[in-house]
Design a protein around this motif. Structure first.
Motif, PDB file in Angstrom:
ATOM      1  N   ARG A 135      -4.323  -0.152   2.197  1.00  0.00           N
ATOM      2  CA  ARG A 135      -2.993   0.272   1.733  1.00  0.00           C
ATOM      3  C   ARG A 135      -2.327   1.217   2.720  1.00  0.00           C
ATOM      4  O   ARG A 135      -1.132   1.133   2.953  1.00  0.00           O
ATOM      5  N   ASP A 184       0.902  -3.863  -7.847  1.00  0.00           N
ATOM      6  CA  ASP A 184      -0.402  -4.343  -8.265  1.00  0.00           C
ATOM      7  C   ASP A 184      -0.454  -4.348  -9.787  1.00  0.00           C
ATOM      8  O   ASP A 184       0.528  -4.017 -10.459  1.00  0.00           O
ATOM      9  N   HIS A 227       2.856  -1.379  -3.452  1.00  0.00           N
ATOM     10  CA  HIS A 227       2.126  -1.347  -2.179  1.00  0.00           C
ATOM     11  C   HIS A 227       3.020  -0.699  -1.130  1.00  0.00           C
ATOM     12  O   HIS A 227       4.189  -1.070  -0.989  1.00  0.00           O
ATOM     13  N   ARG A 271       3.808  -3.657   1.765  1.00  0.00           N
ATOM     14  CA  ARG A 271       4.079  -5.062   1.470  1.00  0.00           C
ATOM     15  C   ARG A 271       5.317  -5.170   0.590  1.00  0.00           C
ATOM     16  O   ARG A 271       5.403  -4.536  -0.458  1.00  0.00           O
TER      17      ARG A 271
END
Length: 585
Positions: A139, A528, A534, A537
């Motif tokens: 992460r 998530d 994230h 992302r």
């Protein structure tokens, strides 16, 4: 070490993010070098759907003047506006033209080249003409994007997924139909982008059952008629003899409504009125969440009705029995649909001037025909009436409703995944084919190349054939050895054929009950299953729960997709800047 950004998907959405990166590049700290890697097997700009290598018979579904890939002052975003030409301005076309998709592909390639040219000198773009198959990495650290056929992954400080429409594994019904077709020597074409479907198994003269009456069907109709050598002589279709006979039906049993063929003069409806940012904020703040039918749809219905009647009362007052001010005051105060219906019945004498969303949604509900041939004539009359109305400014409240639909969609995007019904209803009412396509449909019907199969179409695979029935014509059955599902696959992460998206889901990315990738609505960060975004992302587009209303934006309509692109680009640049500062330290 130079910063690195990977954008997976280089079509219109990826190009839009790149344009916003260029527009906001001043947010990067001075001296920050940046490599942008675009990963897509198709050409950057047009991507797969709008690539220039496709049939010239396929058109855009919007007027050239209604298509832009550039921001304007109506877009509420933090980044700077960078205006550019609409499609019709760029191509030198009449604004009312419905151009071929090849032309749009060229426009998108030009927009991509312009975005690249606008980047600072220390930002370099690399196009990788292959597929990304996996994203992995910690992460808080650099991500690794693995490419098909490449031994070494791309290293990225941030990854943006702009994947567009994707192929999907069949759902249980489709899998069963496909297995039956293989076992009995039948043809079953599952949901797909029609231009990519292999239509050669559909043989001349043979009946073909088509399930779906939207834009994918229109493409299919074109490719199996003009695409096989047929031609139009005015309103008459001259067959080539190579066409199959298409039996088309769907849940509604009618084609999408025609594009409106006139301009709205005078003042547009005041939007938003009953479903704006405040109402959307209130829905999002509900402790127990909201239900679309119970909590959202009444606001949508009231908003659409207000736009409709505002136009009717102000532009066509001779067809009303009450002044607008009095009507509007009583309409705004009426929260009960039955009370509003009584008000409308008293103030609007002609039922044709009243907005009935239920009847619009299901025009064949309860309608029965004594014979298949009677239904063919009846549905032709329905399409002819729709064409007349959608091209007659006397019914300009329809155009006001269209504008309200766009306004509503912009608000509903903030609510995340609200189910599939709304998207279908919007497309059916607001994103139908150009009028000339429906006139072609009528010509094909008169020529016997196209046959209407009815509403609530039920398809069974039995006795070595596909059988279809509809309550629209009781007792009539269509039997064929070929079935085409004329629609795009549902954008579900669990059944996506895209390995990257599937792996992302398997490793913990959250999805909605309908299978859409959950993202932070503020900037598109992937969530998530505990709801954490994230940090590196991002995802934008139809595979997410903040998907937009269509492929492109009408100028001066606020462009929610532009706002999303801008927010994601600025978040990416902030991340890259902080990563560069940490590396320098």
């Amino acid at each position: 070490m130079r910063a690195s950004l990977v954008i997976v998907g280089a079509g219109p959405r990826g190009t839009g993010v790149l344009e916003r990166i260029a527009a906001n590049a001043a947010e990067l700290p001075p001296g920050t070098g940046l490599d942008i890697h675009l990963v897509d097997p198709y050409p950057p700009g047009p991507g797969r759907i709008w690539r220039t290598e496709q049939s010239p018979l396929l058109w855009m579904n919007s007027r050239a003047e209604d298509v832009t890939v550039f921001t304007d002052s109506s877009v509420r975003m933090a980044g700077p506006v960078r205006e550019g030409p609409t499609l019709h301005q760029w191509a030198g076309l009449d604004g009312d033209a419905f151009v071929g998709r090849r032309v749009q592909g060229s426009y998108l390639r030009w927009a991509y080249d312009r975005a690249v040219a606008a980047l600072p000198p220390d930002v370099t773009v690399h196009h990788h003409p292959c597929r990304a198959v996996r994203v992995c990495g910690p992460r808080e650290g650099r991500q690794r994007v693995r490419l098909a056929g490449r031994p070494r992954p791309l290293l990225a400080d941030a990854v943006v997924l702009t994947l567009g429409h994707l192929a999907a594994e069949p759902d249980p019904e489709q899998a069963e139909l496909g297995a039956y077709a293989r076992a009995h020597g039948l043809v079953h074409l599952p949901p797909d982008f029609t231009a990519d479907s292999d239509l050669t198994p559909l043989r001349p003269g043979e009946p073909v059952l088509v399930r779906g009456f939207g834009l994918a069907f229109v493409d299919l109709m074109v490719l199996l008629t003009e695409g096989r050598g047929g031609r139009y002589d005015g309103d008459t279709y001259i067959p080539s003899g190579r066409e199959p006979v298409l039996y088309v039906g769907s849940r509604r049993g009618v084609p999408y409504h025609s594009k409106i063929g006139y301009r709205l003069d005078g003042a547009p409806p005041p939007l938003p009125r009953f479903l704006g940012p405040a109402e959307t904020d209130a829905l999002l703040a509900r402790p127990g969440g909201f239900d679309f039918r119970r909590d959202v749809w009444p606001l949508v219905e009231k908003e659409l009705g207000h736009a409709h009647y505002h136009r009717l009362f102000t532009a066509h007052p001779e067809r009303t029995g009450l002044g607008w001010a009095a009507f509007e005051r009583r309409y705004a105060a009426a929260d009960d649909p039955a009370e509003r219906a009584a008000l409308v019945a008293a103030a609007v004498p002609d039922p044709a001037d009243r907005l009935d969303l239920a009847a619009l949604d299901r025009p064949l509900a309860g309608v029965r025909y004594d014979s298949h041939e009677a239904f063919q004539a009846g549905l032709r009359r329905y399409v002819e009436a729709d064409l007349r109305r959608r091209h007659d400014p006397a019914y300009s409240p329809d155009q006001a409703v269209f504008l309200a639909l766009l306004s509503v969609y912009g608000q509903l995007m903030r609510l995340g995944d609200i189910g599939t019904w709304w998207h279908g209803f919007f497309s059916y009412l607001a994103s139908g084919p150009p009028g000339p396509r429906l006139r072609q449909l009528l010509a094909l019907s008169r020529a016997g190349v196209l046959r209407f199969a009815g509403a609530d179409l039920r398809v069974r695979a039995e006795d070595g054939v596909f059988r279809a029935t509809s309550p629209t014509v009781p007792g009539f059955t269509v039997e064929t050895r070929a079935l085409v599902e004329a629609r795009l696959p549902q954008p579900t992460v669990a059944r996506s054929r895209d390995p990257l998206l599937r792996e992302l889901y398997a490793e913990g990315a959250a999805a909605t009950p309908d299978g859409l990738l959950r993202v932070d609505p503020a900037d598109g960060r992937v969530l998530d299953r505990s709801g954490r975004p994230h940090p590196r992302r991002f995802a934008l587009g139809p595979h997410t729960d903040v998907r937009g209303a269509g492929a492109f934006t009408r100028p001066h309509t606020g462009g929610p997709a532009f706002r999303q692109n801008d927010a994601a680009a600025r978040a990416v640049l902030a991340l890259l800047g902080s990563s560069a500062n940490r590396a320098a330290a």
